[in-house]
Write a protein that holds these residues in place. Structure first.
Motif, PDB file in Angstrom:
ATOM      1  N   ASN A  42       2.394   7.627  -4.523  1.00 15.14           N
ATOM      2  CA  ASN A  42       2.108   6.222  -4.747  1.00 15.14           C
ATOM      3  C   ASN A  42       1.846   5.531  -3.407  1.00 15.14           C
ATOM      4  O   ASN A  42       2.717   5.524  -2.536  1.00 15.14           O
ATOM      5  N   GLU A  58       7.307   5.279 -11.126  1.00 10.39           N
ATOM      6  CA  GLU A  58       6.771   6.628 -11.004  1.00 10.39           C
ATOM      7  C   GLU A  58       6.023   7.031 -12.269  1.00 10.39           C
ATOM      8  O   GLU A  58       4.958   7.654 -12.204  1.00 10.39           O
ATOM      9  N   PHE A  61       2.686   5.146 -12.398  1.00  6.76           N
ATOM     10  CA  PHE A  61       1.754   5.703 -11.416  1.00  6.76           C
ATOM     11  C   PHE A  61       1.167   7.017 -11.925  1.00  6.76           C
ATOM     12  O   PHE A  61      -0.050   7.246 -11.847  1.00  6.76           O
TER      13      PHE A  61
END
Length: 272
Positions: A42, A58, A61
């Protein structure tokens, strides 16, 4: 001859693929390697002071990266289905440092095709462009923002004597020698200040029609003047040398406030 096409933006993927295909047609259908350089980490969390992403961040992403890869892969397969039996193309995905990935792959290609940069692009798009042009010192073809029926049938050389232009002309030689017509655009401070380039007579000796288009530079935006002359000539590939960062990007694509999507664009072959 090896052609590498970089797919990093969904909205320009069709034009990048079309440009790679047209170049391959002009060169006798060499294989095309289509690369999607995917982010692995990221970009919002690259240094210790930026902290660590939460599990939810997370997940978002990962979903974003996966959805983008799926869309680009689908665009590739749709385009691939239109190719003739004589044209081979392969799809690859590599996750990691985008700039390093593109530089490494571009070093093994004769021509690298990328989408045209835009001021609103995420950083990885600029990183891909810099990796190919400045790190790999590759011959780069910048795809236009609309469909072109041909690429390389009528090249236009933006004349500005430099080692970078010499390299670009050398890379473009297969297109120049096969062209139906080559135009050479020369921007001057005074009329007839610049001698006719030797490449003009060299091409004439090979039976290529060459047109010289001179103009007196009337503004600080020389890139825009060259673009207008290249479009007026009916060219389908602009050949030019690249300059050092960041001035070349600004000169070629306009400053950050210029919306280049509103401009007609040509494929651009360049070398640094």
């Amino acid at each position: 001859m090896r052609i590498l096409a970089i797919l990093d933006r969904i909205e320009t993927s069709v034009f990048t693929l079309e440009t790679a295909g047209e170049l391959a047609t002009r060169l006798g259908h060499p294989p095309i390697r289509v690369l999607h350089p995917a982010l692995q980490d990221n970009p919002d969390y690259q240094t210790p002071d930026e902290g660590m992403p939460s599990p939810e961040e997370e997940r978002r992403f990962a979903q974003k990266i996966s959805a983008k890869a799926d869309a680009l892969r689908n665009a590739f397969h749709t385009w691939q289905a239109t190719l003739s039996d004589t044209q081979a193309a392969e799809w690859i995905e590599i996750a990691g440092d985008v700039r390093k990935t593109v530089a490494r792959e571009a070093m093994n290609a004769d021509i690298t095709v990328l989408s045209r940069p835009h001021s609103s692009d995420p950083d990885e798009v600029a990183q891909a462009f810099s990796g190919a042009l400045y790190d790999a010192h590759a011959t780069v073809v910048v795809a236009p923002l609309q469909h072109h029926d041909s690429v390389g049938a009528h090249p236009v050389i933006a004349w500005h004597q430099s080692p970078a232009l010499d390299q670009a002309i050398t890379a473009a030689q297969p297109f120049l020698e096969r062209a139906s017509r080559v135009s050479i655009v020369i921007g001057e401070d005074r009329p007839d200040e610049v001698a006719e380039p030797a490449i003009a007579e060299e091409l004439r000796q090979k039976g290529v029609e060459v047109a010289i288009d001179r103009f007196v530079i009337a503004s600080s935006d020389v890139g825009e003047e060259i673009r207008q002359h290249a479009l007026k000539a009916g060219g389908d590939l602009l050949v030019m040398g690249a300059y050092s960062r960041p001035h070349f990007i600004e000169w070629l694509f306009g400053g950050p406030t210029q919306d280049i999507l509103s401009h007609a664009t040509l494929p651009i072959l360049t070398h640094h």
